[in-house]
Design a protein around this motif. Sequence first.
Motif, PDB file in Angstrom:
ATOM      1  N   ASN A  52       0.987  -1.344   0.275  1.00 18.77           N
ATOM      2  CA  ASN A  52      -0.083  -0.399   0.060  1.00 18.77           C
ATOM      3  C   ASN A  52       0.309   1.251   0.124  1.00 18.77           C
ATOM      4  OD1 ASN A  52      -2.780  -0.798  -0.396  1.00 18.77           O
ATOM      5  ND2 ASN A  52      -2.692  -1.519   2.186  1.00 18.77           N
ATOM      6  N   TRP A  55       2.330   1.549  -3.379  1.00 13.96           N
ATOM      7  CA  TRP A  55       0.815   2.010  -4.995  1.00 13.96           C
ATOM      8  C   TRP A  55       0.470   3.513  -4.261  1.00 13.96           C
ATOM      9  CZ3 TRP A  55      -3.433   4.751  -3.546  1.00 13.96           C
ATOM     10  CH2 TRP A  55      -4.520   4.262  -4.516  1.00 13.96           C
ATOM     11  N   LEU A  56       0.899   3.837  -3.217  1.00 12.69           N
ATOM     12  CA  LEU A  56       0.533   5.464  -2.693  1.00 12.69           C
ATOM     13  C   LEU A  56       1.345   6.387  -3.158  1.00 12.69           C
ATOM     14  CD1 LEU A  56      -1.109   5.285   0.849  1.00 12.69           C
ATOM     15  CD2 LEU A  56      -2.487   6.415  -1.323  1.00 12.69           C
ATOM     16  N   LYS A  59       1.130   6.610  -6.707  1.00 13.80           N
ATOM     17  CA  LYS A  59       0.102   7.890  -6.849  1.00 13.80           C
ATOM     18  C   LYS A  59      -0.127   9.223  -6.591  1.00 13.80           C
ATOM     19  CE  LYS A  59      -4.125   7.076  -7.972  1.00 13.80           C
ATOM     20  NZ  LYS A  59      -4.325   7.289  -9.675  1.00 13.80           N
TER      21      LYS A  59
END
Length: 159
Positions: A52, A55-56, A59
Amino acid sequence: MNLFELTVKYKELADRDDLDPEMIKDTLDSIEDTFNSKVDNIATWIERNQMNVDWLTKKIQELRELQTSLKNKNKQLNQYLTEAIDNAGYKEVKTDNHFLKPRNYRPSVIVSDESVVPDSYKNVEQVTKIDKKLLYEDLKNGKDIDGVELKPSRKVVIK
């Protein structure tokens, strides 16, 4: 407690955002499970969190790039709009949706070559930085330094 119930307990714990580190520790301590199963579930939780985080991070970078792109595009569009209104000889333009009025702002200072700017226009800033590498070496070699200490650092490597 059966395997399914234990899995649900770990999942519920991982999904909670309201737990402080002490609460997490106490809750993990209270789960009655084999040592290997417990550490395996915690390692899985860490891996999921890291996925996570990765991914963050990606992003956030994508969103920053999009933000910069949109700001640049707006700047270019505004410049075009200003030139179009000026070239048409209008002081202001009223449309069904907007009231457009070019105005003068303070001119921007553009420095094309810093090396030829006279010193009287230059400010010298002094930045103090702690040399942590030197501190580490001296502390490791037994030197006592006020305001500094070595803190042990241990982590588990998950493979």
